[in-house]
Design an enzyme around this catalytic site. Structure first.
Site, PDB file in Angstrom:
ATOM      1  N   LYS A 181       1.590  -1.604  -8.210  1.00 31.40           N
ATOM      2  CA  LYS A 181       1.834  -0.091  -7.930  1.00 31.40           C
ATOM      3  C   LYS A 181       0.824   0.724  -8.912  1.00 31.40           C
ATOM      4  O   LYS A 181       0.493   0.422  -9.925  1.00 31.40           O
ATOM      5  CB  LYS A 181       3.502  -0.007  -8.329  1.00 31.40           C
ATOM      6  CG  LYS A 181       3.875   1.289  -8.050  1.00 31.40           C
ATOM      7  CD  LYS A 181       5.425   1.564  -8.523  1.00 31.40           C
ATOM      8  CE  LYS A 181       5.929   3.041  -8.036  1.00 31.40           C
ATOM      9  NZ  LYS A 181       7.591   2.844  -8.295  1.00 31.40           N
ATOM     10  N   SER A 207      10.320   4.938  -4.612  1.00 30.65           N
ATOM     11  CA  SER A 207       8.981   5.406  -4.580  1.00 30.65           C
ATOM     12  C   SER A 207       7.967   4.090  -4.456  1.00 30.65           C
ATOM     13  O   SER A 207       6.729   4.326  -4.064  1.00 30.65           O
ATOM     14  CB  SER A 207       8.538   5.847  -5.837  1.00 30.65           C
ATOM     15  OG  SER A 207       8.767   5.056  -6.935  1.00 30.65           O
ATOM     16  N   SER A 221      13.845   2.769  -6.983  1.00 32.92           N
ATOM     17  CA  SER A 221      12.521   2.701  -6.619  1.00 32.92           C
ATOM     18  C   SER A 221      12.070   1.308  -6.288  1.00 32.92           C
ATOM     19  O   SER A 221      10.870   1.154  -5.505  1.00 32.92           O
ATOM     20  CB  SER A 221      11.550   3.529  -7.184  1.00 32.92           C
ATOM     21  OG  SER A 221      11.466   4.680  -6.847  1.00 32.92           O
TER      22      SER A 221
END
Ligand code: GLN
Length: 495
Positions: free
Chosen positions: A80, A161, A185
């Site tokens: 990420k 997210s 998330s």
């Protein structure tokens, strides 16, 4: 028949490399090719095929030399783009950090490289991890590989997210990825894309080198296509770090080796307040199915109450923005990333111009809310009040865990929504986090596992919440569901 290497998970790749069934370089090349061909999903902000190949070569050489293999030797993963990676652009999906190339490596990513993993690229996300659909990214939204079965071909949200992570794993661009979870998330995108993900107990994974959103909530965790792969990844990511003052100084268990789907003697709590209005009927049905599966695995089911549940979301949307407004004050155009210096401008003008150009709308909204709730006149009415609610929510869970060992709930109130559907209505977007936020506020481990498909052909997730430090209990219940759900559906390839 030749196995398709990109269909393999973490454990299968590691074991296959170790046994010589295939080489780590072959694996890295296969995933690099899938990543390169999947531009339409927009899952990656930057790709790093050479990083993946270099780690793979090391894994192959170590094997040839008979050296002991790391936990993730030969496994290429996605990172990420909230984790600082030395020498590789780290943007948090923002314009303000575009072109920021860290001089250091985050603790979690370093641990993954030390375990033998390689990096396929930096995954797209909601800007500064603020969002539930990936639509707040400066680099454009990620698209879910899933489509409804009604022939509409509407582009769906991969969740957020960690939407680049979820989309990439579901589409076989990587076997696993890192995520971060501040209010859901990891779990919500996992649920939207038919994969698994665990947010461990707050403090398990070091926050050092992760771009901060709300520091008292931020927690890293793995996402993958099986519970066991999550357990292996988490073992590599977790551990005490003196550079993070909230890091847990506890041994890291071998969660994978201790996995057991036998829940005999375990009590599963069903929180009555989670049967809330607005929850999709099919989600409620899958929750009932989950209850039946856990009974079948030997557990007893008990009704529990988490009385302050309805205050969790409002408290979260005060506390998280408050911390964000403080954390994001460091992006001033002086130290990192973007600098907007209009002609003849002074220092204050430069701050203002840089922040106006560098932050997206959702990030600005959070900074404004956070600054407001922390301001002298409103601090007690909002921030102090929200912190009291947070304590009550943690107490609700502590009381419930005198009656049960794990809690089962839906991960999200609906399946994936279409991109654009909630974009103009921040409250509707925030409501998506209603089931995930309470465990975040209480700092508890929680995971999402796929439970099946709804009538539109979209994945639904079930959430398991555990006691502090009891990732094992959460993973075990996840395994019991995984074994019974038999989830093998995958998105038809259109990209
Ligand atoms: N969707 C939530 C938010 O926008 C959670 C985000 C997260 O966990 N990083 O705040």
């Amino acid at each position: 028949m030749m196995t398709n290497l990109t269909d393999l998970g973490v454990k299968a790749i590691r074991d296959g490399v170790a046994s010589g069934a295939f080489s780590a370089v072959e694996v890295a090349e296969a995933f690099n090719a899938n990543v390169a061909a999947a531009g339409a999903l927009n899952a990656f902000i930057v790709t790093t095929p050479d990083h993946a190949l270099a780690s793979a070569r090391l894994a192959d050489e170590a094997r040839a030399a008979g050296e002991p293999a790391g936990l993730l030797a030969g496994v290429p993963i996605g990172m990420k783009d909230l984790f600082a990676t030395k020498g590789v652009q780290t943007t948090a999906a923002s314009h303000i950090l575009e072109h920021f190339v860290p001089e250091y490596e985050s603790t979690v990513s370093q641990k993954l490289w030390d375990a033998g993993a390689g990096m396929l690229g930096k995954l797209n996300l909601d800007q500064f991890a603020m969002g539930s659909s990936n639509e707040t990214s400066y680099f454009g939204n990620v698209i879910s590989p899933w489509r409804r079965n009604d022939g509409s071909n509407a582009a769906l949200a991969p969740g957020g997210s960690s939407g680049g992570s979820s989309s990439a794993i579901a589409a076989r661009l990587c076997p696993a990825a890192t995520g971060t979870d501040t209010g859901g998330s990891i779990r919500q995108p996992a649920a939207f894309t038919g994969i698994s993900g665990i947010k461990p107990t707050y403090g398990r994974c070091s926050r050092w080198g992760i771009v901060a959103f709300a520091s008292s909530l931020d927690q890293a965790g793995p996402m993958a296509r099986s519970v066991e792969d999550c357990a292996i990844m988490l073992q590599a990511m977790a551990g005490f770090d003196p550079k993070d003052s909230t890091s847990l100084d506890m041994p890291v268990p071998d969660w994978g080796a201790n996995l057991s789907g036998d829940l005999t003697g375990k009590r599963v709590g069903i929180p009555r307040e989670y049967r809330m209005e607005g929850t999709d009927a099919e989600v409620l049905k899958s929750w009932d199915q989950g209850i039946a599966w856990l009974k079948d695995a030997g557990a007893t089911v008990v009704d529990i109450s988490l009385p302050h549940t309805k205050y969790a979301l409002p408290a979260y949307y005060i506390i998280a923005p408050a911390e964000a407004s403080s954390n994001l004050a460091r992006y001033d155009g002086v130290r990192y990333g973007l600098r907007d210096l209009p002609d003849g401008a002074g220092l204050q003008d430069m701050y203002a111009a840089t922040r106006a150009a560098g932050f997206g709308d959702e990030v600005k909204r959070r900074i404004l809310i956070g600054t407001y709730v922390l301001s002298a006149g409103f601090y007690d009415a909002y921030y102090t009040q929200a912190m009291k609610v947070r304590t009550l929510i943690a107490r609700d869970f502590a009381d419930a865990f005198t009656l049960c060992d794990v809690i089962l709930a839906p991960t999200t109130p609906t399946a994936a929504f279409a991109l654009g559907e909630k974009l103009d209505d921040p409250l509707a977007m925030y409501l998506n986090d209603v089931f995930s936020v309470p465990a975040s506020l209480a700092g508890l481990p929680a995971m999402s596992v796929p439970a099946g498909l709804n009538s539109q052909g979209l994945p639904l997730g079930l959430q398991i919440i555990g006691r502090e430090f009891d990732e094992q209990g959460v993973l075990n219940a996840g395994l019991a569901i995984e074994a019974r759900a038999g989830f093998v559906a995958r998105a038809g390839k259109w990209w």
